[in-house]
Design a protein around this motif. Structure first.
Motif, PDB file in Angstrom:
ATOM      1  N   THR A  40       0.831  -1.203   0.000  1.00 40.74           N
ATOM      2  CA  THR A  40       0.000   0.000   0.000  1.00 40.74           C
ATOM      3  C   THR A  40       0.864   1.249   0.000  1.00 40.74           C
ATOM      4  O   THR A  40       0.574   2.232  -0.717  1.00 40.74           O
ATOM      5  N   PHE A  41       1.921   1.237   0.780  1.00 42.70           N
ATOM      6  CA  PHE A  41       2.788   2.420   0.844  1.00 42.70           C
ATOM      7  C   PHE A  41       3.491   2.656  -0.491  1.00 42.70           C
ATOM      8  O   PHE A  41       3.637   3.811  -0.927  1.00 42.70           O
ATOM      9  N   ASP A  42       3.908   1.575  -1.137  1.00 43.77           N
ATOM     10  CA  ASP A  42       4.531   1.741  -2.455  1.00 43.77           C
ATOM     11  C   ASP A  42       3.553   2.382  -3.449  1.00 43.77           C
ATOM     12  O   ASP A  42       3.924   3.267  -4.244  1.00 43.77           O
ATOM     13  N   ARG A  43       2.313   1.897  -3.428  1.00 44.40           N
ATOM     14  CA  ARG A  43       1.316   2.449  -4.350  1.00 44.40           C
ATOM     15  C   ARG A  43       1.088   3.934  -4.068  1.00 44.40           C
ATOM     16  O   ARG A  43       1.030   4.771  -4.991  1.00 44.40           O
ATOM     17  N   TYR A  44       0.919   4.300  -2.797  1.00 43.76           N
ATOM     18  CA  TYR A  44       0.672   5.690  -2.438  1.00 43.76           C
ATOM     19  C   TYR A  44       1.886   6.557  -2.712  1.00 43.76           C
ATOM     20  O   TYR A  44       1.765   7.773  -2.965  1.00 43.76           O
ATOM     21  N   GLN A  66      -1.401  14.083   3.511  1.00 45.92           N
ATOM     22  CA  GLN A  66      -1.955  13.389   4.676  1.00 45.92           C
ATOM     23  C   GLN A  66      -2.167  11.913   4.383  1.00 45.92           C
ATOM     24  O   GLN A  66      -1.868  11.055   5.208  1.00 45.92           O
ATOM     25  N   GLU A  67      -2.729  11.594   3.219  1.00 41.01           N
ATOM     26  CA  GLU A  67      -2.934  10.180   2.867  1.00 41.01           C
ATOM     27  C   GLU A  67      -1.589   9.451   2.748  1.00 41.01           C
ATOM     28  O   GLU A  67      -1.443   8.293   3.176  1.00 41.01           O
ATOM     29  N   TYR A  68      -0.622  10.165   2.179  1.00 38.53           N
ATOM     30  CA  TYR A  68       0.721   9.550   2.055  1.00 38.53           C
ATOM     31  C   TYR A  68       1.313   9.273   3.434  1.00 38.53           C
ATOM     32  O   TYR A  68       1.839   8.189   3.706  1.00 38.53           O
ATOM     33  N   THR A  81       2.819   5.688   8.059  1.00 40.16           N
ATOM     34  CA  THR A  81       2.681   5.316   9.481  1.00 40.16           C
ATOM     35  C   THR A  81       2.186   3.877   9.619  1.00 40.16           C
ATOM     36  O   THR A  81       2.656   3.117  10.498  1.00 40.16           O
ATOM     37  N   GLU A  82       1.256   3.486   8.791  1.00 44.20           N
ATOM     38  CA  GLU A  82       0.760   2.108   8.837  1.00 44.20           C
ATOM     39  C   GLU A  82       1.891   1.104   8.557  1.00 44.20           C
ATOM     40  O   GLU A  82       1.955   0.033   9.162  1.00 44.20           O
ATOM     41  N   GLN A  83       2.770   1.456   7.630  1.00 42.55           N
ATOM     42  CA  GLN A  83       3.899   0.560   7.344  1.00 42.55           C
ATOM     43  C   GLN A  83       4.828   0.433   8.553  1.00 42.55           C
ATOM     44  O   GLN A  83       5.279  -0.661   8.904  1.00 42.55           O
ATOM     45  N   GLY A 104       4.940  -4.264  14.655  1.00 41.55           N
ATOM     46  CA  GLY A 104       4.109  -5.414  15.012  1.00 41.55           C
ATOM     47  C   GLY A 104       4.825  -6.723  14.728  1.00 41.55           C
ATOM     48  O   GLY A 104       4.730  -7.686  15.512  1.00 41.55           O
ATOM     49  N   VAL A 105       5.559  -6.769  13.614  1.00 44.41           N
ATOM     50  CA  VAL A 105       6.332  -7.979  13.312  1.00 44.41           C
ATOM     51  C   VAL A 105       7.423  -8.194  14.360  1.00 44.41           C
ATOM     52  O   VAL A 105       7.661  -9.315  14.829  1.00 44.41           O
TER      53      VAL A 105
END
Length: 365
Positions: A130-134, A146-148, A153-155, A161-162
């Motif tokens: 998703t981050f690559d696409r954005y 903001q979306e970027y 942040t999610e990445q 988490g891993v």
């Protein structure tokens, strides 16, 4: 009448002369018996060591008392006293429900942590895509800053988490390993190769941590541990060769260890002497002899001593070759020889072999 009396007197006198003549022919004494095939040795004065004696006990160099490490009930004992076992041989099985349940629970926890890690890794892969696409869309100004930033942040959250999932999995695996080890304590194995000398439990008995189960003595040999007098402290050192008296062992041994601590109750310290013989048993009685000087004296081979009840004798051969059994006072026996304190002088001859042939008063040839 007078003629009759004269004849009677003459008969009595003649009878007297006859009897006296017979008594004159006495039987000659029998010659002494002759003994051949014996060994005779001339005794000479020699330097005899002054020794100080210490008593002790034979012990195995390596001994292991195997004890329980978990509470439970003994389900089976696989050995008996006298059995020879190798390192890792199963000795006792202990049934411990709690330990088994804890091990199973820890294993399940490790599996759950592994699944959680797989889930976190999947989420990270999705966050990366998703981050690559954005990132491409942001470069084309198709999405807002903001979306970027949200996708970035999610990445980062997915990456963390891993990492957390990996740490939890490592922790769960260590816990499972520890629980499995504890559960494995139910299978009690021998830590050394040797002989089982004691079995302290039976099947069905309840045990707790520290309860003795089996004692195994190693195959690395034995040693004599003696309580030496305090006066010898500093005079006995590791590596010294000293005389010993242990049944089934040589007449000497090497000092392997000196414990320089004096027992205030007995005023002695411990000296350990290596015994090369392997046919010994721990607990046997033994003596050690520490040389403190020397003196002149006489000694005979132990084979020359005749022991009858509390009397000690030797066969002494006179200059004429006549053997007589003589009482003597024995001293210390060491190295196959017995010191004679009294009853024997240097220069005298004693029989050292063939004593079963000897007869008092016999002529030795």
């Amino acid at each position: 009448m007078r003629t009759y009396r004269a004849a009677l007197v003459a008969l009595v006198i003649a009878s007297g002369f006859g009897c006296g003549k017979k008594e004159g022919h006495s039987v000659a004494p029998a010659p002494p018996p002759v003994v051949r095939g014996v060994t005779v040795q001339t005794i000479a004065a020699e330097d005899l060591p002054d020794v100080q004696e210490a008593v002790g006990t034979v012990r195995a160099r390596n001994s292991a008392q195997v004890a329980a490490r978990i509470p439970g009930s003994v389900s089976r004992v696989f050995v008996r006293e006298g059995d020879r076992v190798g390192r890792g041989t199963l000795l006792v099985a202990i049934e411990a429900v709690e330990s088994g349940a804890a091990a199973a629970g820890a294993a399940s926890g490790a599996e759950e942590a592994a699944r959680a890690l797989s889930e976190a890794q999947a989420q990270k892969r999705l966050a990366d895509v998703t981050f690559d696409r954005y990132s491409r869309l942001f470069a084309e100004q198709a999405v807002t800053r903001q979306e970027y930033d949200t996708r970035k942040t999610e990445q980062e959250v997915a990456t963390q988490g891993v990492a957390r999932a990996e740490a939890r999995l490592a922790q769960a695996r260590q816990g499972a390993k520890a629980a499995g080890a504890v559960a494995g304590y139910g299978r009690v194995v021998s830590p050394i190769a040797g002989v089982v000398v004691a079995k302290q439990v039976e099947a069905g008995q309840t045990v707790f941590p520290g309860t003795p189960l089996v004692t195994v003595e190693g195959d690395e040999g034995f040693r004599l541990e003696v309580a030496a007098p305090e006066t010898l402290l500093g005079k006995v050192k590791a590596g010294d060769q000293i005389g010993i008296a242990v049944e089934g062992a040589p007449a000497s041994g090497r000092v392997s260890e000196v414990v320089p601590v004096v027992d205030p109750a007995t005023r002695t310290f411990t000296v350990k002497v290596d015994l090369p013989s392997r046919g010994l048993r721990s607990g046997s009685y033994g003596k050690a002899f520490f040389k403190t000087g020397s003196r002149k004296g006489v000694a005979v081979p132990a084979a020359a001593v005749v022991q009858r009840s509390s009397l000690t004798s030797v066969w002494v051969v006179s200059p004429e070759g006549v053997a007589r059994l003589r009482l003597v006072k024995p001293g210390r026996a060491q190295g196959g020889r017995v010191e004679i304190l009294s009853g024997l002088a240097p220069g005298e001859k004693v029989v050292t072999a063939g004593l079963d042939k000897m007869v008092d008063g016999a002529k030795v040839q």
